[in-house]
Design a protein around this motif. Sequence first.
Motif, PDB file in Angstrom:
ATOM      1  N   GLY A 194      45.619   8.223  14.519  1.00 58.16           N
ATOM      2  CA  GLY A 194      46.505   7.191  13.940  1.00 58.16           C
ATOM      3  C   GLY A 194      46.515   7.643  12.368  1.00 58.16           C
ATOM      4  O   GLY A 194      47.918   7.263  11.850  1.00 58.16           O
ATOM      5  N   MET A 195      45.283   7.609  11.919  1.00 57.73           N
ATOM      6  CA  MET A 195      45.411   7.540  10.302  1.00 57.73           C
ATOM      7  C   MET A 195      46.074   8.879   9.600  1.00 57.73           C
ATOM      8  O   MET A 195      46.816   8.489   8.515  1.00 57.73           O
ATOM      9  CB  MET A 195      44.461   7.529   9.457  1.00 57.73           C
ATOM     10  CG  MET A 195      42.960   6.440   9.800  1.00 57.73           C
ATOM     11  SD  MET A 195      41.229   6.491  10.370  1.00 57.73           S
ATOM     12  CE  MET A 195      41.640   6.849   7.621  1.00 57.73           C
ATOM     13  N   GLY A 196      45.935  10.046  10.130  1.00 55.98           N
ATOM     14  CA  GLY A 196      46.615  10.669   9.793  1.00 55.98           C
ATOM     15  C   GLY A 196      47.699  10.825   9.801  1.00 55.98           C
ATOM     16  O   GLY A 196      48.799  11.825   8.888  1.00 55.98           O
ATOM     17  N   ALA A 197      47.983  10.827  11.213  1.00 60.25           N
ATOM     18  CA  ALA A 197      50.160  10.141  11.015  1.00 60.25           C
ATOM     19  C   ALA A 197      50.702   9.095  10.565  1.00 60.25           C
ATOM     20  O   ALA A 197      52.057   9.798   9.953  1.00 60.25           O
ATOM     21  CB  ALA A 197      50.050   9.404  12.792  1.00 60.25           C
ATOM     22  N   MET A 198      49.952   7.764  10.410  1.00 60.81           N
ATOM     23  CA  MET A 198      50.785   7.190   9.567  1.00 60.81           C
ATOM     24  C   MET A 198      50.211   7.824   7.894  1.00 60.81           C
ATOM     25  O   MET A 198      51.761   6.926   7.790  1.00 60.81           O
ATOM     26  CB  MET A 198      49.426   5.656   9.482  1.00 60.81           C
ATOM     27  CG  MET A 198      49.215   5.523  11.155  1.00 60.81           C
ATOM     28  SD  MET A 198      51.666   4.675  11.621  1.00 60.81           S
ATOM     29  CE  MET A 198      51.220   5.772  11.880  1.00 60.81           C
ATOM     30  N   LEU A 199      50.101   8.431   8.337  1.00 59.18           N
ATOM     31  CA  LEU A 199      50.158   8.828   5.959  1.00 59.18           C
ATOM     32  C   LEU A 199      51.348   9.811   6.535  1.00 59.18           C
ATOM     33  O   LEU A 199      52.119   9.292   5.131  1.00 59.18           O
ATOM     34  CB  LEU A 199      48.636   9.913   5.788  1.00 59.18           C
ATOM     35  CG  LEU A 199      48.402  10.592   4.770  1.00 59.18           C
ATOM     36  CD1 LEU A 199      48.817   9.542   3.728  1.00 59.18           C
ATOM     37  CD2 LEU A 199      47.384  11.065   3.753  1.00 59.18           C
ATOM     38  N   ALA A 200      50.989  10.443   7.350  1.00 62.09           N
ATOM     39  CA  ALA A 200      52.790  11.398   7.207  1.00 62.09           C
ATOM     40  C   ALA A 200      54.097  10.577   7.522  1.00 62.09           C
ATOM     41  O   ALA A 200      55.058  10.720   7.037  1.00 62.09           O
ATOM     42  CB  ALA A 200      52.558  12.462   8.668  1.00 62.09           C
ATOM     43  N   CYS A 201      54.427   9.131   8.035  1.00 68.81           N
ATOM     44  CA  CYS A 201      54.804   8.731   7.818  1.00 68.81           C
ATOM     45  C   CYS A 201      54.726   8.147   6.730  1.00 68.81           C
ATOM     46  O   CYS A 201      56.511   7.573   6.653  1.00 68.81           O
ATOM     47  CB  CYS A 201      54.423   7.262   8.874  1.00 68.81           C
ATOM     48  SG  CYS A 201      54.615   7.829  10.641  1.00 68.81           S
ATOM     49  N   THR A 202      54.224   7.581   5.975  1.00 65.66           N
ATOM     50  CA  THR A 202      54.051   6.675   4.678  1.00 65.66           C
ATOM     51  C   THR A 202      54.878   7.801   3.690  1.00 65.66           C
ATOM     52  O   THR A 202      55.715   7.313   2.878  1.00 65.66           O
ATOM     53  CB  THR A 202      52.787   6.478   4.297  1.00 65.66           C
ATOM     54  OG1 THR A 202      51.975   5.401   5.489  1.00 65.66           O
ATOM     55  CG2 THR A 202      53.333   5.514   2.706  1.00 65.66           C
ATOM     56  N   LEU A 203      54.432   8.867   3.705  1.00 65.74           N
ATOM     57  CA  LEU A 203      55.347   9.933   2.739  1.00 65.74           C
ATOM     58  C   LEU A 203      56.571  10.106   3.366  1.00 65.74           C
ATOM     59  O   LEU A 203      57.237  10.374   2.470  1.00 65.74           O
ATOM     60  CB  LEU A 203      53.685  11.033   2.680  1.00 65.74           C
ATOM     61  CG  LEU A 203      52.891  11.479   2.224  1.00 65.74           C
ATOM     62  CD1 LEU A 203      51.986  12.766   2.606  1.00 65.74           C
ATOM     63  CD2 LEU A 203      52.259  11.079   1.104  1.00 65.74           C
ATOM     64  N   ALA A 204      56.908  10.770   4.305  1.00 65.12           N
ATOM     65  CA  ALA A 204      58.050  10.853   5.350  1.00 65.12           C
ATOM     66  C   ALA A 204      58.795   9.968   4.385  1.00 65.12           C
ATOM     67  O   ALA A 204      60.399   9.300   4.192  1.00 65.12           O
ATOM     68  CB  ALA A 204      58.369  10.736   6.749  1.00 65.12           C
ATOM     69  N   LEU A 205      58.384   8.033   4.571  1.00 69.06           N
ATOM     70  CA  LEU A 205      59.572   7.304   3.921  1.00 69.06           C
ATOM     71  C   LEU A 205      59.706   7.063   2.991  1.00 69.06           C
ATOM     72  O   LEU A 205      61.311   6.831   2.080  1.00 69.06           O
ATOM     73  CB  LEU A 205      58.571   5.796   4.376  1.00 69.06           C
ATOM     74  CG  LEU A 205      59.406   4.378   4.062  1.00 69.06           C
ATOM     75  CD1 LEU A 205      60.527   4.459   4.763  1.00 69.06           C
ATOM     76  CD2 LEU A 205      58.116   3.631   3.657  1.00 69.06           C
ATOM     77  N   PHE A 206      58.473   7.439   1.872  1.00 71.82           N
ATOM     78  CA  PHE A 206      59.101   7.831   0.506  1.00 71.82           C
ATOM     79  C   PHE A 206      60.137   8.945   0.455  1.00 71.82           C
ATOM     80  O   PHE A 206      60.970   8.920  -0.737  1.00 71.82           O
ATOM     81  CB  PHE A 206      57.994   8.134  -0.378  1.00 71.82           C
ATOM     82  CG  PHE A 206      56.843   6.640  -0.570  1.00 71.82           C
ATOM     83  CD1 PHE A 206      57.701   5.614  -1.103  1.00 71.82           C
ATOM     84  CD2 PHE A 206      55.596   6.738   0.043  1.00 71.82           C
ATOM     85  CE1 PHE A 206      56.852   4.882  -1.372  1.00 71.82           C
ATOM     86  CE2 PHE A 206      54.865   5.120  -0.377  1.00 71.82           C
ATOM     87  CZ  PHE A 206      55.362   4.140  -1.166  1.00 71.82           C
ATOM     88  N   TYR A 207      59.677  10.411   1.128  1.00 74.75           N
ATOM     89  CA  TYR A 207      60.699  11.590   0.924  1.00 74.75           C
ATOM     90  C   TYR A 207      61.938  10.944   1.358  1.00 74.75           C
ATOM     91  O   TYR A 207      63.068  11.113   0.377  1.00 74.75           O
ATOM     92  CB  TYR A 207      60.497  12.400   1.573  1.00 74.75           C
ATOM     93  CG  TYR A 207      60.771  13.976   1.869  1.00 74.75           C
ATOM     94  CD1 TYR A 207      61.159  14.522   0.314  1.00 74.75           C
ATOM     95  CD2 TYR A 207      61.470  13.874   3.297  1.00 74.75           C
ATOM     96  CE1 TYR A 207      62.905  15.444   0.992  1.00 74.75           C
ATOM     97  CE2 TYR A 207      62.546  14.647   3.284  1.00 74.75           C
ATOM     98  CZ  TYR A 207      63.013  16.063   1.480  1.00 74.75           C
ATOM     99  OH  TYR A 207      63.702  16.596   1.825  1.00 74.75           O
ATOM    100  N   SER A 208      61.979  10.381   2.563  1.00 76.96           N
ATOM    101  CA  SER A 208      63.565  10.078   2.279  1.00 76.96           C
ATOM    102  C   SER A 208      64.342   9.169   1.632  1.00 76.96           C
ATOM    103  O   SER A 208      65.868   9.134   1.674  1.00 76.96           O
ATOM    104  CB  SER A 208      63.587   9.620   4.040  1.00 76.96           C
ATOM    105  OG  SER A 208      63.195  10.034   5.420  1.00 76.96           O
ATOM    106  N   LEU A 209      63.822   7.824   1.513  1.00 75.83           N
ATOM    107  CA  LEU A 209      64.415   7.249   0.635  1.00 75.83           C
ATOM    108  C   LEU A 209      64.519   8.302  -0.637  1.00 75.83           C
ATOM    109  O   LEU A 209      65.951   7.681  -1.806  1.00 75.83           O
ATOM    110  CB  LEU A 209      63.126   5.838  -0.296  1.00 75.83           C
ATOM    111  CG  LEU A 209      62.952   5.157   0.756  1.00 75.83           C
ATOM    112  CD1 LEU A 209      62.013   3.778   0.611  1.00 75.83           C
ATOM    113  CD2 LEU A 209      64.444   4.390   1.524  1.00 75.83           C
TER     114      LEU A 209
END
Length: 359
Positions: A154-169
């Motif tokens: 879950g932690m690894g996936a949430m880190l990926a989601c966080t990076l994806a959010l900043f990249y997407s913005l």
Amino acid sequence: MNDNLKILFISEIKALFELKKTERLWHIPVLASLCVGIPLLIGYYFDRLDYGILSCIAGLVILYMPLTTVARRMITLLACSFGFMISFFIGVCFSFNPIVSSVVLGFFAISVHWVVNYFRMKPPGSFFFIMIASLASCMPFNLATIPIRVGLIGMGAMLACTLALFYSLYSTKKYPPKKELIVIKKNNDTTLFESVIVGFFIFSSLITGHLLELENPYWLPISCAAVMQGASFKHVWQRSFQRVLGTFVGLGLAWLLLLFKMTPLTICICIIVLQFIIEMLIVRHYGLAVVFITPLTLFLAEAGSAMVVDATTLISVRFMDIFLGSCIGAIAGWFLHDEELRHKAENQIRKSKTRISRK
């Protein structure tokens, strides 16, 4: 007949060396490398490389990010992150018995393939869900460590989601995405037929690995699932051939790297670099990408033993595992794309549904 064989042979040789054009931005390989590399380096820093590897595998959820609106990206990634956690949880909970874990993995593959096809998710489709469940199903069963392991996923996936959010913005302002609707697949009979075939052969590959008493039987279902990703039987055959050939060359590369007596830090760096190269190549040439996928998966799965086991012994064993799994996947591909068998199965499913509805 000879002319047809000659034409087929020439076309296959061309496909072997053909690099496809792609509009994929270089940002995605960099993002994927960060999602994999950051958990690895954190695990190395705290002297828990095993935790880092588990989290970095979950970071591969970034590969499911669609290039659409920010909201659609985050919804997809969060759903897939939850799917990764469920995949690992199901696999590790039933790892106490090889037969039970094989049966459960087969039913899980049916379910996840059906869901992925129903919502028409783009590649890598069901592959990484099956891969994570396969790895988990072959881990030593320890009830006390299950929450920690699932938490790391879950932690690894949430880190990926966080990076994806900043990249997407950032990226959606510079590269405005096309509006895309969520499409649901209507032909449920075809989806069910394909899912049952996939589930049966994933079960068959894992149980084969256990019956042969292989040290790491999860290589068989992983290789089988990778080959079955082909869009047609010809594509499956090409993938099977390219995977075996790419694996052979990739194991040679891994063998050369292992001869340098790699430290945990160098293994982490190699994994990050290999992940970047793979994401640059996978959309251009599957076989060439497999050359680098092989040492990557080897380092992820064997990070501990890779530093102590004889390189030649390790490489030869892994090649036989992947070769056997690819052969099973090629057979599964024939069943998946045989039109006559598909037609008969769909008719039988419809008849069964009609009988049940009448009752």
